[in-house]
Enzyme design. Structure first.
Site, PDB file in Angstrom:
ATOM      1  NE  ARG A 249      -4.412  -4.518  -1.846  1.00  0.00           N
ATOM      2  CZ  ARG A 249      -4.375  -4.009  -2.378  1.00  0.00           C
ATOM      3  NH1 ARG A 249      -5.120  -3.653  -3.278  1.00  0.00           N
ATOM      4  NH2 ARG A 249      -2.724  -3.101  -2.282  1.00  0.00           N
TER       5      ARG A 249
ATOM      6  CG  HIS B 200       3.810   1.206 -10.839  1.00  0.00           C
ATOM      7  ND1 HIS B 200       3.413   2.003  -8.851  1.00  0.00           N
ATOM      8  CD2 HIS B 200       2.906   0.206 -10.166  1.00  0.00           C
ATOM      9  CE1 HIS B 200       3.551   0.432  -8.694  1.00  0.00           C
ATOM     10  NE2 HIS B 200       2.704  -0.367  -9.153  1.00  0.00           N
TER      11      HIS B 200
ATOM     12  N   GLY C  25       1.061  -1.369   0.040  1.00  0.00           N
ATOM     13  CA  GLY C  25       0.146  -0.426  -0.012  1.00  0.00           C
ATOM     14  C   GLY C  25       0.745   1.417   0.274  1.00  0.00           C
TER      15      GLY C  25
ATOM     16  CD  GLU D  95       4.292  -4.199  -4.335  1.00  0.00           C
ATOM     17  OE1 GLU D  95       5.266  -4.501  -2.807  1.00  0.00           O
ATOM     18  OE2 GLU D  95       3.027  -3.725  -4.191  1.00  0.00           O
TER      19      GLU D  95
ATOM     20  CD  GLU E 258       1.405  -3.400  -8.006  1.00  0.00           C
ATOM     21  OE1 GLU E 258       2.426  -2.155  -7.841  1.00  0.00           O
ATOM     22  OE2 GLU E 258       0.540  -3.061  -7.460  1.00  0.00           O
TER      23      GLU E 258
END
Length: 452
Positions: free
Chosen positions: A292, A208, A164, A288, A275
């Site tokens: 979820r 990203h 997060g 990573e 990611e």
């Protein structure tokens, strides 16, 4: 077969899950804290039960209370949404022991991928490219400093149990490493109850990009394309879009194939996100896995026409994916802006309070996921996300024009409430973003204080 779903979350994601459950004919139980007793999902769900006082640790993060609510109200499945317990392997394991279906990957998979050092090792063996970094946690500051010097600065220190956007520190100067290591370790211990850290080479001008995957219990894995999430502040995403602009098709294909390969290697089940960081030369590196549903899942839904929560529930019920990779077809461009109760002019400080003005944008191909209503009191206890404005259009220029119009229409404020909508409206006009030449450094450049 799932009959009743307990939604172990709050805010827009709780309401979003409840809506899909109703469409599927599944009964819902909304758990809530004392601070959320008047929330939208409490009104919408078939049943609601208070499980604790305001703080998350006594409510949404309190595993015994959530399990007891599921037992007492006859829920045979729990959907954790995102955040809170969604990637808590202990919680998933307790659900398994209690005979309650956890809508997400098994505890064994989350244990492997929740440990970022373990995840790097598994993905390396699966052939996914990685940035130079430690294969295991570095338990001693001196050892970590020596390793960092060996791979070269800048580096990023990451919590093994992080997620997060938390538990990270970028270090440019070797002289600042030991202090950063100590501070990050203390923070990781406090937030994640796990102070283990690893070190990785830091890309300063990176994009990203993430790949959405779905996997069932029958060995089937598909990807639903790539999303660009490069517009971030303090590693927190602000704007997401799909497809990732100005990224060569062969790069996207190789990245998506790598995500599927990684999911198969770990026996992944459910919805997940791989990611990656992409350097200026177009080389991508595994970062990573988020075990979820992502906040930004609506952009994928808009271009594919799929309801990802529906697919999560089908997979959790043991059903095979109802489609193959060849059946996945993405059309057009979708963009999402996260509207947070934060003041961009004050370092994005949260601005809780009562919402007095509330009017949402509309028109063709505009979607707003929100739990807010006029008179809603924004608690100071939780994440500041209020709404997600999502648009679709045939191409990126039209999508940007539609998002600009949608943000101009949005009215969400209060006496003490400021949101990020105006700031994001300005970001959409930034030349680098318009040309899709942005990377993870753009927001820092926009918000940097000019030197006198």
């Amino acid at each position: 077969m799932i009959k009743k779903v307990l939604i172990a979350n709050r805010g827009e994601i709780a309401l979003r899950v409840a809506r899909t459950c109703r469409e599927l004919g599944l009964a819902t139980v909304a758990v809530h804290s004392a601070a959320d007793r008047d929330s939208a999902v409490v009104r919408f769900a078939d049943e609601a039960v208070q499980i604790g006082s305001g703080p998350a640790k006594t409510s949404y993060l309190h595993i015994p209370a959530v399990i007891e609510a599921a037992r007492g109200w006859g829920a045979d499945a729990i959907h954790p949404g995102y955040g809170f317990l969604s990637e808590n392997a202990d919680f998933a394991e307790v659900c398994e022991e209690e005979g309650i279906t956890f809508v997400g990957p098994p505890a064994s998979v989350m244990n492997c991928l929740g440990d970022k050092a373990s995840a790097r090792s598994i993905m390396s063996e699966a052939g996914l490219p990685l940035l130079a970094g430690s294969r295991d946690a570095l338990d001693h500051a001196d050892e970590a400093a020596e390793f960092a010097a060996g791979i070269g600065f800048p580096v990023i220190i990451k919590a093994v149990a992080g997620g997060g956007g938390r538990g990270m520190a970028v270090v440019d100067d070797p002289d600042a490493f030991l202090r950063a290591y100590s501070e990050t370790r203390a923070s990781a211990q406090a937030v994640f109850r796990d102070g283990r850290l690893y070190v990785e080479r830091y890309l300063q001008s990176a994009r990203h990009v993430e790949v959405q995957i779905l996997a069932d219990t029958h060995g089937n894995v598909v990807h639903l394309g790539a999303r660009d999430c490069s517009l971030q502040r303090r590693h927190q995403k602000l704007v997401e879009e799909t497809p990732a602009p100005r990224l060569p098709a062969d790069t996207v294909e190789r990245m998506c194939d790598a995500a599927v390969r990684g999911a198969l290697a770990v026996g992944y089940v459910g919805a997940g996100t791989f990611e990656f960081l992409v350097d200026p030369a177009g080389q991508f590196y595994f970062m990573e896995v988020n075990c979820r549903l992502q906040v930004e899942h609506p952009v994928t839904e808009m271009v594919t026409g799929m309801d990802l929560v529906r697919e999560q529930l089908r997979v959790a019920a043991g059903e095979p994916l109802g489609f193959s990779q060849d059946d996945v077809a993405a059309r057009g461009v979708a963009i999402e802006c996260r509207i947070n109760a934060e003041d961009p002019t004050a370092g994005f400080t949260p601005t809780p309070g009562v919402v007095s003005e509330f009017s949402l944008p509309g028109g063709p191909f505009v979607r707003v996921d929100t739990h807010v209503f006029a008179g809603y009191r924004i608690p100071a206890l939780y994440d500041s996300l209020l709404a997600k404005v999502v648009v679709w259009a045939p191409d990126r220029d039209q999508a940007l024009a539609r998002m600009r119009r949608a943000l101009d229409e949005l009215r969400l404020s209060g006496p003490t409430v400021t949101t990020t909508a105006g700031f994001l409206r300005g970001v959409l006009d930034h030349p680098r973003f318009c040309r899709a030449e942005h990377d993870t450094s753009l927001i820092n450049e926009i918000t940097a204080v000019p030197r006198p």
